[in-house]
Design a protein around this motif. Structure first.
Motif, PDB file in Angstrom:
ATOM      1  N   GLY A 113       0.793  -1.128   0.071  1.00 24.98           N
ATOM      2  CA  GLY A 113      -0.288  -0.027  -0.123  1.00 24.98           C
ATOM      3  C   GLY A 113       0.756   1.203   0.033  1.00 24.98           C
ATOM      4  O   GLY A 113       2.150   1.189  -0.092  1.00 24.98           O
ATOM      5  N   THR A 114       0.249   2.273   0.368  1.00 27.34           N
ATOM      6  CA  THR A 114       1.074   3.737   0.245  1.00 27.34           C
ATOM      7  C   THR A 114       1.098   3.984   1.720  1.00 27.34           C
ATOM      8  O   THR A 114       0.688   3.446   2.543  1.00 27.34           O
ATOM      9  CB  THR A 114      -0.075   4.671  -0.277  1.00 27.34           C
ATOM     10  OG1 THR A 114      -1.173   4.848   0.501  1.00 27.34           O
ATOM     11  CG2 THR A 114      -0.448   4.500  -1.622  1.00 27.34           C
ATOM     12  N   ALA A 115       2.285   4.801   2.011  1.00 31.51           N
ATOM     13  CA  ALA A 115       2.562   4.952   3.466  1.00 31.51           C
ATOM     14  C   ALA A 115       1.598   5.654   4.263  1.00 31.51           C
ATOM     15  O   ALA A 115       0.817   6.471   3.972  1.00 31.51           O
ATOM     16  CB  ALA A 115       3.917   5.970   3.325  1.00 31.51           C
ATOM     17  N   THR A 116       1.725   5.395   5.516  1.00 28.33           N
ATOM     18  CA  THR A 116       0.532   5.563   6.402  1.00 28.33           C
ATOM     19  C   THR A 116       0.923   5.545   7.696  1.00 28.33           C
ATOM     20  O   THR A 116       2.278   4.690   8.047  1.00 28.33           O
ATOM     21  CB  THR A 116      -0.821   4.785   6.283  1.00 28.33           C
ATOM     22  OG1 THR A 116      -1.754   5.494   6.917  1.00 28.33           O
ATOM     23  CG2 THR A 116      -0.455   3.400   6.448  1.00 28.33           C
ATOM     24  N   THR A 117       0.156   6.113   8.731  1.00 24.48           N
ATOM     25  CA  THR A 117       0.384   5.908  10.123  1.00 24.48           C
ATOM     26  C   THR A 117      -0.588   4.857  10.702  1.00 24.48           C
ATOM     27  O   THR A 117      -0.695   4.726  12.081  1.00 24.48           O
ATOM     28  CB  THR A 117       0.865   6.902  10.832  1.00 24.48           C
ATOM     29  OG1 THR A 117      -0.594   7.861  10.775  1.00 24.48           O
ATOM     30  CG2 THR A 117       1.842   7.765  10.473  1.00 24.48           C
ATOM     31  N   VAL A 118      -1.690   4.862   9.971  1.00 22.52           N
ATOM     32  CA  VAL A 118      -2.742   3.968  10.486  1.00 22.52           C
ATOM     33  C   VAL A 118      -2.922   2.576  10.441  1.00 22.52           C
ATOM     34  O   VAL A 118      -2.707   2.056   9.105  1.00 22.52           O
ATOM     35  CB  VAL A 118      -4.294   4.493   9.744  1.00 22.52           C
ATOM     36  CG1 VAL A 118      -5.347   3.939  10.349  1.00 22.52           C
ATOM     37  CG2 VAL A 118      -4.111   6.110  10.079  1.00 22.52           C
TER      38      VAL A 118
END
Length: 458
Positions: A303-308
């Motif tokens: 996926g794309t970078a996230t913090t969730v």
């Protein structure tokens, strides 16, 4: 007459004449012995003293030799032939890909059923409900036909079906929900295809009656199936994730959290710096330190970078806030005692992919497809995920990483230590590394072999 020089005369004067001279000679010999003994002892003492003194007195050359550094030694390690696997490690979270939240509803007035003890059920469509009995607990496996609980004296059971219960079914009704009821009862041995598929006829009514009697309850007086009694799930067996409530209490919101067996998903949290090493199709190993469970899988998506932290879809099934006793969020709709025109309380609409708690560390979510369904004990666990990013085709020459020397020009070499400490620099091309070892290929064939010893720096 005695003559001069006769033995008698000599014997007569012998003692007096010989008593002086022998005593004097003995005394002189004793003194000489004592003198010689003293000289010997003194010489011995002098010799010992000289030796002791010599041990403390050293020449400059001896002092330099004693204080000089020991000859240099070389730490070596053997060249090993082995298979190397390069990998990237990260943490990952196991969660249900699809979770079904079941909301309890009050029995409708049309159910007219009685509890297993024979008492009439109470409560209308909008009254508070209570848990009469619990038949499942977190971690249990439920199958089609399994009773889950008893709400206000009426059973709540699970059946296999793609359409969540959205209305009370009664004789004369038609629709896909009737068809899935017939299929479920047929799989349990209660229905024999006596009605037209999708039509609630006498054969379907009889099958429902048999099933209620099997559970130990009086069948609904309407001859139908109250929506509050049945939980249709697309896939069974399923696992009970959580039970929110206890016997004698009002059910929580939701009352039950269920996950279809095999629906557990895994998402790894890949540090962005390693994104270039990971791609779809790579093999994955999974290990949970808490349960000790090992599993395998493959990478299916990045996926794309996230913090969730990602979570799966949540589908609401059953009664809404109008029939819920305890405080909490509303359900998916209100219960109704009507026919097909009643509003659906279990439309099955999901909450999408969901979103977990947000953290402060950025990561790239890695979707992992398990080789086989993950064990239910892994649900909610934070596991170790290892992605195999490279592997040698067979055994290769390997040396400790500390044995590789890289020059300013970018070339690398190892130092082979031979007999009598002879050292030879052998140019090599490094490959993948694992657990402190790195693959090396000698630039000139035959200059490095398994069993050779190479110098290790540090």
């Amino acid at each position: 007459m005695t003559q001069l020089g006769s033995p008698a005369t000599e014997s007569g004067h012998g003692p007096d004449r010989g008593s002086g001279p022998p005593a004097v000679r003995g005394s002189r010999l004793a003194r000489r012995r004592r003198v010689l003994l003293g000289v010997g002892i003194a010489a011995a003492l002098l010799a010992v003293g000289g030796l002791i003194g010599a041990s403390f007195v050293k020449s400059p050359q001896q002092l330099a030799a004693d204080t000089a550094a020991p000859p240099p030694t070389v730490t070596t390690a053997p060249v090993v032939s082995q298979i190397l696997t390069a990998s990237v490690e990260m943490r990952g979270t196991v969660y249900p890909a699809t979770q079904y939240d079941v909301y309890a509803a009050a029995p409708s007035s049309s159910s007219g059923g009685a509890s297993s003890g024979g008492g009439a059920s109470s409560g209308g469509g909008g009254s508070a409900v209570y848990i009469s009995k619990l038949d499942v607990a977190a971690g249990d496996t439920i199958t089609t036909g399994k009773q889950l609980a008893e709400i206000d004296g009426q059973p709540m059971f699970a059946l296999t079906g793609p359409v969540p219960a959205w209305r009370d079914l009664a004789p004369g009704e038609t629709g896909p929900d009737v068809a899935e009821l017939q299929d479920a009862l047929a799989s349990l041995g209660y229905y024999d295809d006596g009605d037209t598929p999708g039509y609630y006829g006498t054969a379907t009514e009889y099958a429902v009656t048999l099933y209620y009697e099997h559970l130990g309850y009086t069948p609904p007086s309407s001859g139908g199936l109250p929506m509050a009694d049945v939980v249709f799930l697309p896939s069974l067996p399923a696992t009970v994730v959580a039970v929110n409530g206890a016997t004698g209490e009002q059910p929580g919101q939701p009352f039950l959290e269920l996950a279809a067996r095999g629906s557990l998903a895994l998402s790894g949290e890949l540090p962005p710096a390693y994104a270039g090493q990971v791609k779809a199709g790579l093999n994955v190993t999974i290990y949970d330190e808490v349960t000790g469970i090992h599993a395998t899988g493959t990478v299916t998506d990045l996926g794309t970078a996230t913090t969730v932290t990602p979570t799966g879809a949540v589908v609401d099934i059953g009664g809404g806030s109008g029939s819920a006793g305890s405080s909490g969020s509303a359900g998916s709709g209100s219960s109704s005692s009507g026919s097909s025109s009643s509003s659906g309380s279990g439309s099955g609409s999901g909450s999408g992919s969901g979103s977990g708690s947000a953290g402060s560390t950025v990561f790239i979510p890695v979707t992992v497809h398990p080789s086989k369904p993950l064990a239910a004990a892994l649900n909610g666990e934070n596991v170790l995920v290892t992605i195999e990013t490279g592997r040698t085709e067979g055994p290769v020459l390997t040396v400790p990483v500390a044995a590789i020397v890289t020059t300013a020009s970018g070339t690398s070499y190892v130092t082979v230590v031979g007999a009598h400490g002879k050292q030879t620099e052998v140019p090599v091309t490094p490959g993948i590394s694992e657990n402190g070892y790195v693959q090396v290929t000698p630039v000139t064939a035959g200059t490095l072999a398994a069993g050779d010893h190479v110098a290790v720096s540090g």
